[in-house]
Scaffold this active site. Structure first.
Site, PDB file in Angstrom:
ATOM      1  N   VAL A  19      -2.141 -14.879  31.783  1.00 45.51           N
ATOM      2  CA  VAL A  19      -1.362 -15.643  30.799  1.00 45.51           C
ATOM      3  C   VAL A  19       0.112 -15.257  30.822  1.00 45.51           C
ATOM      4  O   VAL A  19       0.995 -16.117  30.905  1.00 45.51           O
ATOM      5  CB  VAL A  19      -1.932 -15.443  29.378  1.00 45.51           C
ATOM      6  CG1 VAL A  19      -1.052 -16.151  28.345  1.00 45.51           C
ATOM      7  CG2 VAL A  19      -3.358 -15.961  29.287  1.00 45.51           C
ATOM      8  N   ASP A  20       0.405 -13.951  30.758  1.00 46.21           N
ATOM      9  CA  ASP A  20       1.799 -13.517  30.619  1.00 46.21           C
ATOM     10  C   ASP A  20       2.646 -13.925  31.821  1.00 46.21           C
ATOM     11  O   ASP A  20       3.720 -14.511  31.665  1.00 46.21           O
ATOM     12  CB  ASP A  20       1.867 -12.000  30.414  1.00 46.21           C
ATOM     13  CG  ASP A  20       1.171 -11.562  29.132  1.00 46.21           C
ATOM     14  OD1 ASP A  20       1.028 -12.401  28.224  1.00 46.21           O
ATOM     15  OD2 ASP A  20       0.763 -10.396  29.050  1.00 46.21           O
ATOM     16  N   SER A  21       2.178 -13.609  33.035  1.00 46.37           N
ATOM     17  CA  SER A  21       2.986 -13.937  34.213  1.00 46.37           C
ATOM     18  C   SER A  21       3.073 -15.447  34.415  1.00 46.37           C
ATOM     19  O   SER A  21       4.087 -15.958  34.899  1.00 46.37           O
ATOM     20  CB  SER A  21       2.429 -13.254  35.471  1.00 46.37           C
ATOM     21  OG  SER A  21       1.203 -13.821  35.879  1.00 46.37           O
TER      22      SER A  21
ATOM     23  N   CYS B 217       0.840  -1.205   0.000  1.00 49.74           N
ATOM     24  CA  CYS B 217       0.000   0.000   0.000  1.00 49.74           C
ATOM     25  C   CYS B 217       0.877   1.257   0.000  1.00 49.74           C
ATOM     26  O   CYS B 217       1.557   1.532  -0.976  1.00 49.74           O
ATOM     27  CB  CYS B 217      -0.970  -0.041   1.186  1.00 49.74           C
ATOM     28  SG  CYS B 217      -2.402   1.027   0.976  1.00 49.74           S
TER      29      CYS B 217
ATOM     30  N   GLY C 219      -1.563 -15.050  37.839  1.00 48.90           N
ATOM     31  CA  GLY C 219      -2.469 -16.064  37.328  1.00 48.90           C
ATOM     32  C   GLY C 219      -2.900 -15.772  35.907  1.00 48.90           C
ATOM     33  O   GLY C 219      -3.541 -16.594  35.258  1.00 48.90           O
TER      34      GLY C 219
ATOM     35  N   GLU D 257      -1.846  -9.034   4.382  1.00 49.28           N
ATOM     36  CA  GLU D 257      -1.826  -9.477   5.778  1.00 49.28           C
ATOM     37  C   GLU D 257      -3.211  -9.715   6.364  1.00 49.28           C
ATOM     38  O   GLU D 257      -3.346 -10.384   7.399  1.00 49.28           O
ATOM     39  CB  GLU D 257      -1.049  -8.475   6.646  1.00 49.28           C
ATOM     40  CG  GLU D 257      -1.734  -7.135   6.871  1.00 49.28           C
ATOM     41  CD  GLU D 257      -1.482  -6.128   5.754  1.00 49.28           C
ATOM     42  OE1 GLU D 257      -1.719  -4.939   5.982  1.00 49.28           O
ATOM     43  OE2 GLU D 257      -1.048  -6.534   4.649  1.00 49.28           O
TER      44      GLU D 257
ATOM     45  N   HIS E 107      -3.712  -5.308   0.736  1.00 52.28           N
ATOM     46  CA  HIS E 107      -3.158  -5.741   2.026  1.00 52.28           C
ATOM     47  C   HIS E 107      -3.149  -7.272   2.118  1.00 52.28           C
ATOM     48  O   HIS E 107      -4.172  -7.885   2.430  1.00 52.28           O
ATOM     49  CB  HIS E 107      -3.977  -5.154   3.177  1.00 52.28           C
ATOM     50  CG  HIS E 107      -3.772  -3.694   3.357  1.00 52.28           C
ATOM     51  ND1 HIS E 107      -2.744  -3.174   4.126  1.00 52.28           N
ATOM     52  CD2 HIS E 107      -4.440  -2.632   2.852  1.00 52.28           C
ATOM     53  CE1 HIS E 107      -2.799  -1.855   4.086  1.00 52.28           C
ATOM     54  NE2 HIS E 107      -3.819  -1.494   3.321  1.00 52.28           N
TER      55      HIS E 107
END
Length: 525
Positions: A238-240, A86, A236, A183, A181
């Site tokens: 997801v990331d940690s 684009c 508790g 993606e 695009h």
């Protein structure tokens, strides 16, 4: 050390498009590492990055306008393949001697482009064959300007009636530009086109896999930490949880987690965290029961922003107190993920895509004397989840719906009381249980109950009673920037409502929130 999973990498230059992070995620899904940088990256930095290929992303600016963004000159002199998308195609054309102008017909949405034979990027890729034998691609357009003259040595790859140069290529230099695009999912062959560029044209090996990412992260953590101790605030979420599992595998007993139970968690969440990490995995977890402290500080406070600040500041105080009890801790682990890093990487001209950043671990005080460990800082959320599965965390934990940092504190409207939190916890658990039973949990992006501190009349037997109201909220979204309310079956809502009213005292009415975002936010506070 294992193989270098960053050896083959793609550089993505951001011109401000809302789709830039999506491009990066698509590249990663193919199995190749990539980084997003601002368009005004210095030439030497482009050279030092040593990419196997470069993608010029889209953007909201207009190439013919004076002062509009341009790609670094090194992009076109480095000798690696370049893919302009684009705006990226338009600035490539302009910088290499072509011409771009505003179009009388702006193309936004679905379009069908006619493929021209020759360039490798589209070879054997099409959606349909027209009656006249021309290959067609279904794509997603979003542009006003268009290339009207290609640079020297470029050939036409595709066209539409309103955009005669919809894609172009310089095969000798491996420069490609597309006006659509690839993606987004609406471009049906977008994944194949990106894979063709990254794997076949750039020659990248697909080294970026969950197993390789896990091994690489473990080795990097071992090298960074050595024999020193690490502290992690385990929530508790997801990331940690993934950070805890990763660090435990990397450094074992050198990791200590502090889990603060603030009384605003989901039903049995504290026990579930302890069972998973302390009991099953053998992680050293200090559980702090701070319910009375948090609820005491929240007493008589109804303002949502003030509640958030009280919860955040109290968490910091509790965590700080626990941290000072521990000796010889040198590192603090945080669950920073890649979007946090991108969001804070503002371009010096201010034109690159910048979103407000958020702080991890409740915004821990700057005077804490720790070195930072951020094992997830290269990963998108979907990659964090896949890494969690690779590390042995259960699917239900890794793919659970988002939960706000202040917990139930912002799902209880007005003042927070223990009675309200206990009622809401049970109502929320019933809702989630029935969503799972009906196969709707995976179909919704986020679902929860909200406690309304107002009383509504109800009938029990021959008597009337005034009891509280619970609202149910379920939404479907891709990016959480916009969301539509989930059209749950009436039978499911009826079952959830019946269970909540019959199984939980002091609830007389259940409502369902049918507001979309915008104008409503997903959370009520």
């Amino acid at each position: 050390m294992s193989q270098d999973i960053h050896a083959h990498k793609i550089l993505i230059l951001d011109f401000g498009s809302q789709y830039t992070q999506l491009i990066a995620r698509r590249v990663r899904e193919i199995g190749v590492y990539c980084e997003v940088r601002a368009f005004d990256m210095e030439d030497q930095d482009v050279i030092d990055f040593d990419p196997k290929g470069i993608i010029l992303a889209g953007g909201p600016e207009s190439v013919p306008e004076p002062g509009s963004p341009r790609a670094p000159e090194a992009v076109f002199t480095l000798g690696v393949p370049v893919f302009g998308i684009c705006y990226g195609m338009q600035t490539m054309a302009e910088q290499l001697g072509g011409k771009v102008q505003g179009s009388e017909i702006r193309e936004f949405g679905y379009a069908q482009i006619r493929k021209h034979e020759g360039p490798a990027l589209f070879d054997d890729i099409q959606d349909h064959i027209a009656n006249n034998g021309v290959a067609l691609l279904d794509v997603w357009m979003s542009h006003g300007d268009k290339v009207i003259t290609m640079p020297e040595d470029f050939t036409l790859m595709a066209s539409t009636d309103s955009c005669p140069i919809a894609a172009m290529a310089n095969e000798a230099k491996k420069f490609y530009g597309v006006q659509f695009h690839p993606e987004v999912t609406h471009t049906l062959q977008g994944g194949r086109i990106l894979s063709r560029f990254i794997v076949d044209i750039c020659g990248c090996d697909t080294l970026w896999t969950p197993a390789n990412i896990a091994q690489d992260a473990i080795e990097r953590m071992q090298e960074q930490v050595g024999d020193k101790k690490v502290l992690l605030a385990l929530s508790g979420g997801v990331d940690s949880s993934v950070v805890a599992a990763l660090l435990h595998k990397a450094i074992g007993d050198q990791l200590t987690c502090v889990f603060v139970d603030n009384g605003l968690l989901r039903l049995h969440e504290g026990d579930q965290v302890m069972k998973m990490f302390a009991d099953n995995m053998g992680v050293k977890v200090i559980r702090v029961d701070a319910e009375d402290l948090f609820l005491g500080k929240l007493a008589n406070e109804a303002d949502p922003e003030k509640k958030r600040k009280i919860i955040g500041n109290t968490f910091i105080d509790v965590f700080d107190t626990e941290a000072t009890k521990l000796t010889d801790v040198e590192f603090l682990a945080q669950g920073t993920i890649y979007p946090d890093v991108i969001e804070s990487a503002a371009s010096k001209t201010g034109k690159a895509h910048v979103i407000k950043s958020h702080h991890n671990v409740g915004g821990l005080p700057e005077d804490m004397q720790f070195k930072l460990v951020e094992p997830l800082r290269e990963l998108f959320k979907d990659e964090v989840r896949k890494l969690g599965l690779e590390l042995g965390l259960p699917y239900d934990m890794v793919y659970r719906h988002p939960f706000p940092g202040p917990g139930l504190g912002v799902r209880i409207l007005g003042e927070v009381k223990k009675e309200y939190a206990d009622i809401l916890r049970r109502a929320d658990a019933i809702f989630i249980e029935e969503l799972r039973n009906a196969g709707w949990y995976e179909k919704t992006s986020q679902a929860f109950a909200v406690f309304l501190p107002v009383k509504s009349v109800g009938v029990v037997g021959d008597g009337r009673r005034y009891e509280y109201v619970v609202a149910l909220r379920a939404v479907e979204t891709i990016d959480f920037m916009t969301a539509r309310w989930a059209h749950l079956p009436y039978e499911l809502l009826e079952k959830v409502s019946g269970r909540i009213i019959n199984e939980i005292e002091h609830i007389s009415r259940v409502t369902y929130d049918v507001s979309s975002k915008p104008p409503a936010t997903i959370e009520w506070e």
